[in-house]
Design a protein around this motif. Sequence first.
Motif, mmCIF file in Angstrom:
data_model
loop_
_atom_site.group_PDB
_atom_site.id
_atom_site.type_symbol
_atom_site.label_atom_id
_atom_site.label_comp_id
_atom_site.label_asym_id
_atom_site.label_seq_id
_atom_site.Cartn_x
_atom_site.Cartn_y
_atom_site.Cartn_z
ATOM 1 N N LYS A 253 -11.275 34.281 16.880
ATOM 2 C CA LYS A 253 -10.261 34.994 17.662
ATOM 3 C C LYS A 253 -9.990 36.346 17.010
ATOM 4 C CE LYS A 253 -8.380 31.899 20.753
ATOM 5 N NZ LYS A 253 -7.278 30.973 20.589
ATOM 6 N N VAL A 254 -9.725 37.347 17.817
ATOM 7 C CA VAL A 254 -9.307 38.640 17.275
ATOM 8 C C VAL A 254 -7.785 38.591 17.239
ATOM 9 C CG1 VAL A 254 -9.535 41.130 17.455
ATOM 10 C CG2 VAL A 254 -11.264 39.642 18.493
ATOM 11 N N GLY A 256 -3.918 39.365 17.171
ATOM 12 C CA GLY A 256 -3.166 40.465 17.771
ATOM 13 C C GLY A 256 -3.612 40.764 19.201
ATOM 14 N N PHE A 257 -4.534 39.947 19.723
ATOM 15 C CA PHE A 257 -4.998 40.127 21.111
ATOM 16 C C PHE A 257 -4.841 38.811 21.865
ATOM 17 C CE2 PHE A 257 -6.945 43.600 18.994
ATOM 18 C CZ PHE A 257 -7.028 44.601 19.942
#
Length: 377
Positions: A253-254, A256-257
């Motif tokens: 997962k990135v 903050g997105f």
Amino acid sequence: MSTQVPSLVPGLAGIPAAESAVSFIDGQQGILEYRGHRIEVLAQRSNFEEVTWLLLHGELPTAEELTGFRAELASYRELPQGVVEMLSKLPADGHPMAALQAGYAALGMHCEGKLCARGDDIAQIIAATPSLVAAFARLRRGEEVIAPDSALDTAGNFLWMLRGEKPGEIEQHVLDTALVLHADHTMNASTFTARVVGSSEADPYTVCASAVGSLKGPLHGGANERVLAQLEGIDSPAAVKVWLDTQLHEKGKVMGFGHRVYKTKDPRATILQGLARELFEKTGTTPIYDVALALEAAVLERLGERGIYPNVDFFSGIVYQKLGIPTDIFTPIFAMSRVAGWLAHWHEQMADNRIFRPGQIFIGSHGAQYSEIDSRG
Ligand code: ACO
């Protein structure tokens, strides 16, 4: 007669858990309102104390009400000595969110019906939260706890009690606005936790201690710490694309997105980005900001059409770092603000309470045979 078995909705996505008038989100259009007021207007024209009153009472305060509320908060900022002593005995390398959880429990034991029995647990909890966070941050470094300054507001007092120097105007303004932005967000995990715990008629200190536990996780409030670590792990804007390819290839997962409700850019992220720009213009920029902008553009290109955009946590860490706040204090700052929302929801829950007791879809077996311990394989 056939009984229809309801199907499971993982994460209760989109299932109403309560009727609420506290806040509203339109995830498609990127709209957030507190009690009908748009977040952009509140961020620009209001302040954390006023917004807290608004969330709790449903209306903006009059000048007299706001003055009284500020005085009430100021009167509750100083922690009972027993709570400070308890914080001083916690492991210095423990997480400040765990210390906050313990702090709320201890505060409840010291205050409920005893030392602070002035009948307003809500003001006590809201006022004491920054004091608990700042006290633990100092005690773990072997430093003295700094007494609050009654001339400062919540944001100013927090920076003062944390760093031991009076904050500049822009620093106070930026932190105050960040607190406005985080104060409520409909039925998120920690607010749901607060309502569930409140529904058993537990006291509000326990309600907030439980909500802090929920906020701590990296898929919720804990993401802001991880965002900074993620950005610090990318050497330069030029390295962003390769980093993102690897991350997505490994199904990572990135941080903050993405958001359960927003399918466009979180309006709070847009406001925080503007604040970051304002802060950097006045106090000097940071290389991490350029990496963040490159990452936003790259994620937009790869994931934008799936509705994955920056959320509130993407820019908050960059701002807090610039204010000289340690990374593991980022999520406690979120709690300093969200406690207003938790308590507004707790109030609402208690006004028309029924204990939460959802159902389940049983997937186990029946008729198991008990065997004695020494005959078990
Ligand atoms: N990076 C990469 N892919 C993502 C991301 C992301 N940040 N967010 C969602 N996706 C992908 C998932 O991998 C999944 O893909 P798949 O269908 O191929 O399996 C799809 O989008 C749906 O993702 P879910 O995690 O199921 O979406 P959900 O609505 O349950 O979760 C959440 C929302 C938890 C916020 C998620 O977007 C996430 O983990 N983001 C990163 C952590 C984060 O920033 N959290 C802060 C949230 S805001 C807040 O609490 C203040």
